[in-house]
Enzyme design. Structure first.
Site, PDB file in Angstrom:
ATOM      1  CG  ASP A  63      -2.189   0.844   0.952  1.00 58.91           C
ATOM      2  OD1 ASP A  63      -2.149   1.695   0.043  1.00 58.91           O
ATOM      3  OD2 ASP A  63      -3.183   0.685   1.678  1.00 58.91           O
TER       4      ASP A  63
HETATM    5  C1  BGC Z   1      -5.086   3.174   0.487  1.00 63.16           C
HETATM    6  C2  BGC Z   1      -5.360   2.176  -0.617  1.00 63.16           C
HETATM    7  C3  BGC Z   1      -5.245   2.856  -1.953  1.00 63.16           C
HETATM    8  C4  BGC Z   1      -3.872   3.489  -2.061  1.00 63.16           C
HETATM    9  C5  BGC Z   1      -3.616   4.139  -3.401  1.00 63.16           C
HETATM   10  C6  BGC Z   1      -3.833   3.968   0.257  1.00 63.16           C
HETATM   11  O1  BGC Z   1      -3.718   5.005   1.167  1.00 63.16           O
HETATM   12  O2  BGC Z   1      -5.006   2.465   1.714  1.00 63.16           O
HETATM   13  O3  BGC Z   1      -6.622   1.606  -0.441  1.00 63.16           O
HETATM   14  O4  BGC Z   1      -5.490   1.922  -2.968  1.00 63.16           O
HETATM   15  O5  BGC Z   1      -3.751   4.470  -1.054  1.00 63.16           O
HETATM   16  O6  BGC Z   1      -4.290   5.325  -3.539  1.00 63.16           O
END
Ligand code: BGC
Length: 789
Positions: free
Chosen positions: A314
């Protein structure tokens, strides 16, 4: 355009020395059709997707030409354009792409932007390797559907698959080929803001939804070379929804048995369905952060589940390992790669550290190669080596975005997600109504309708509930509007939300003035429709709430409206279960509408005026009070159940409130009524491995045609481990005409009786099983059967 693409392919193949040999385009024509994704059963046997030898050969030849730096570059995912979540925005993106130091990009789209990036990757780099282009396409891309928790409430797998298919068509037309969805984290704590993004609390339903979403994004055969598909990304692996106290990113700690039985099934189902990628979650799991968790990312995901795609972290997941206390940047780089991470989202730690890790012997060349191979294979599966632009043109984007058929689908799908929580004296549907007072801070809000994580959706194009009521009510209905209250009066919250795209519309008049204005509107009306709840920024990521009642002065507004004596219809706009004790007691009707997307207002008004009869059912329990959390229907019995025979005091319960929730899992009303007969089973006793049929008759006993979601639950009465008091094993969504009845049959397969025991073996154990059928998890009728030795 076609001509340019074939020129590109020829140039690429020449550069790779592959022309006339194992070119992907030629190979694909000859390749046998991929086996159809098997419908997932909750059995633990690892699926083993066929390996594509031509793909492997192609990637091997390509990798032979790559330097270490270029291989590490493929593991680097950078963010350009705008950033929703992170303070870190990737630097020197263009230069790094040209040096071959970027494998994928997130947060940008449109044909022009996508083409510019791909051109840099294929024209200006040594090996011309195209980019993966990712984005958070969560509940629609341009046409926005209800938030995932709302979609789940439709229990309509076809509708959800359709929503993902439309999202894939729009996103791919906009140059994207990778979406960060589905989020399948089981959630039992409505304080956690991200419950909005998932399917709720149930592993069985969550699994079916996970499969439907993967099919919708990747296509029914997982052939992602098709231009209208995108690669899905299963997230957040794993247990992200079990954050302690519902505080986002917080610790999770749970037994393996609970994981296997209650939290892992939806991830497992998506892997079986062939999801192309997985995102590691932010949280730690029993002391090891997911991003550094070898048991999770390698032993479970790859060895037990045979996952064949690639794993991304993530956002800044690797550098955050340092904050978790796992070591300095060099150390966490090593930990992440060795755990099984293939792609570093925004952290750029792999880029900075992996070569040193290799030199110092803390990671192997084989591990780097394997990660690089997985990323290149994903590109191959997406057909990017054949056409890096995947047929993207501005004309196609224009013809695809929010086309009338999609808007019609959005209205249809949104209607299916509405949940009628209360309807005293048939207040709804509105009949012979001339004067409607529409009040509340969310009535005239189109931006809030599309919720957060709303892709490339434009709030201005969404239909507010006020507008929908006018549209559907037509000339015969006179609407008076008053805002009545602000969505919140908490200045700190307002500031925080507005700093992160909250777009709150705060009226500076006093609460009393606003309430008085709404009361006046109510007094002149036949019925009051109060649209209250949360603003879109109050749910989603980093939006945990400790108090989950209506924020600000909204309850005071409802009380004042009630005092007018006019029928009070509460329309809820929100992204999580709320505590609604007063509302449940005093409103005449309550309609849960979530954040309903582009067509929210029209869909809600269709239900209010009876053009559509609501049929949604909750997939998360609504508690009476925050103190009951975590609260979920498939809990264990305890040794001291409420209905026991002990002295009254010594039972598992609260002194101040009942144990049961306000609205249980699976609950939702209709304008008609459904009556269930007693279920029967095909056999009173079965032996292990045998299947069983459960039959029940459902009748529409009310005044309208309607749709019902009939549910079938099982309870294993005796086990070597304690077993839940009920577990959903099947459901059927049926439409019955007024007066019609139908016999339904639920098929229970041998695996439905199994669970993971204390040794994590997937077993069924002899003894009595109760079968429950009904219209929600509380109002069920029961029969039983025995599983023999
Ligand atoms: C979130 C994810 C997301 C990623 C990309 C993160 O902060 O937890 O769910 O896909 O950002 O934007």
């Amino acid at each position: 355009m076609k001509h340019r693409q074939s020129l590109f392919r020829a140039a690429l193949l020449l550069a790779l020395g592959l022309a006339g040999t194992n070119a992907q385009a030629q190979v694909r024509a000859k390749a046998p059709a991929k086996p159809k994704a098997k419908p997932a059963a909750p059995a633990p046997t690892p699926g083993s997707p066929a390996v594509d030898p031509q793909m492997q050969q192609f990637v091997t030849s390509l990798m032979q030409k790559m330097t270490l730096e270029e291989k590490i570059g493929q593991l680097n995912l950078v963010s350009v354009g705008f950033d929703v979540t992170g303070p870190v925005v990737s630097q020197n993106v263009d230069a790094n792409i040209k040096k071959g130091l970027v494998g994928a990009v997130l947060n940008t789209f449109t044909p022009v932007a996508a083409r510019k990036l791909q051109q840099q990757a294929i024209q200006d780099t040594r090996l011309h390797i195209p980019l993966i282009l990712g984005y958070d396409v969560i509940h629609g891309h341009r046409t926005i559907f209800p938030i995932p928790l709302g979609l789940a409430a439709s229990w309509d797998l076809d509708a959800m698959e359709r929503s993902a298919r439309i999202a894939a068509a729009e996103a791919s037309a906009d140059g994207l080929n990778w979406v960060y969805s589905p989020m399948v984290d089981i959630a039992r704590d409505p304080r956690w803001g991200r419950v909005a993004e998932g399917a709720g609390e149930d592993p069985y339903l969550g699994s079916r939804i996970a499969e439907a979403m993967v099919r919708g994004f990747q296509g029914p055969t997982n052939d992602m070379t098709k231009p209208e598909t995108v690669m899905a990304c299963l997230k957040h692996f794993a247990l992200y929804g079990a954050a302690e106290a519902g505080r986002d990113y917080n610790t999770t700690d749970m037994s393996r048995q609970r994981m296997y039985n209650e939290y892992l099934p939806p991830y497992r189902a998506a892997v079986r369905a062939g999801v192309g990628s997985v995102m590691a979650s932010f949280n730690d799991i029993n002391g090891i952060p997911a991003t550094a968790n070898k048991w999770l990312l390698t032993d479970l995901l790859r060895k037990q589940w045979s996952f064949q795609g690639f794993v991304s972290t993530d956002y800044t997941g690797i550098p955050e390992l340092t904050a978790h206390g796992m070591g300095d940047e060099k150390k966490v780089s090593e930990l992440a790669l060795n755990a099984g991470v293939d792609m570093d989202m925004v952290g750029e730690v792999f880029l900075r550290q992996l070569a040193t890790n290799l030199k110092e012997g803390t990671v192997t060349q084989a591990a780097i190669d394997q990660a690089c191979r997985r990323v290149l294979e994903a590109k191959y599966k997406l057909g990017l080596f054949t056409d890096p632009y995947r047929g993207v043109t501005e004309e196609r984007a224009k013809a695809t975005e929010m086309k009338p058929a999609y808007i019609a689908d959005a209205r249809d799908i949104t209607r299916r997600t509405l949940v009628l929580l209360k309807n005293d004296k048939q207040t709804l549907p509105l009949k012979n109504t001339v004067n409607v007072a529409v009040v509340g801070p969310l009535a005239d809000r189109s931006r809030d309708m599309i919720g957060n994580w709303s892709g490339a959706g434009d709030g201005k194009q969404a239909i507010s509930i006020l507008q929908g009521i006018k549209n559907v009510g037509g000339a015969g209905v006179h609407v008076t509007y008053a805002q009545g209250a602000n969505v919140t009066d908490d200045q700190q919250m307002i500031q925080r939300l507005n700093a992160h795209g909250g777009e709150l519309n705060i009226d500076t008049r006093s609460a009393e003035t606003m309430i008085a204005e709404a009361v006046q509107a109510a007094q002149g009306s036949d019925v009051v429709v109060a649209v209250v709840g949360e603003s879109q920024g109050m749910t989603g990521e980093a939006a945990s709430r400790a108090d989950i009642g209506l924020p600000g002065r909204q309850l005071d507004l409802l009380k004042a409206l009630k005092a007018t004596g006019k029928p009070l219809v509460v329309v809820l706009v929100n992204g999580r279960p709320l505590t609604l004790p007063w509302e449940d007691q005093h409103a005449d009707a309550i309609l849960e509408t979530w954040f309903g997307g582009t067509q929210a207002g029209n869909a809600v008004a269709d239900a209010l005026f009876g053009v559509y009869n609501p049929s949604g059912k909750l997939t998360m329990t609504f508690p009476r009070a925050v103190g009951q959390i975590p609260i979920y229907y498939n809990h264990k019995s305890t040794g001291r159940p409420y209905a026991g025979v002990l002295l009254d005091k010594y039972k598992s319960r609260y002194l101040d409130i009942p144990n049961d929730p306000l609205y249980p899992f699976g609950y939702g009303l209709s304008y008609t009524t459904f009556t269930y007969g007693k279920p029967t089973v095909s056999q009173a006793s079965i032996s292990p491995g045998q299947d069983l049929e459960v039959t029940v008759t459902v009748q529409n006993t009310g005044q309208y045609d309607g749709t019902e979601i009939a549910q079938c639950y099982l309870r294993d009465m005796v086990g070597s481990s304690t077993r839940p008091v009920q577990e959903l094993k099947g459901f059927q969504k049926i439409t019955l005409k007024k007066g019609e009845s139908r016999q339904l049959t639920f098929h229970l397969a041998a695996n439905d009786l199994k669970f993971y025991n204390d040794n994590l073996q997937f077993v069924s154990e002899p003894g009595e099983f109760q079968v429950m059928t009904g219209g929600n998890s509380r109002d069920v009728q029961m029969t039983s059967f025995t599983l023999t030795k």
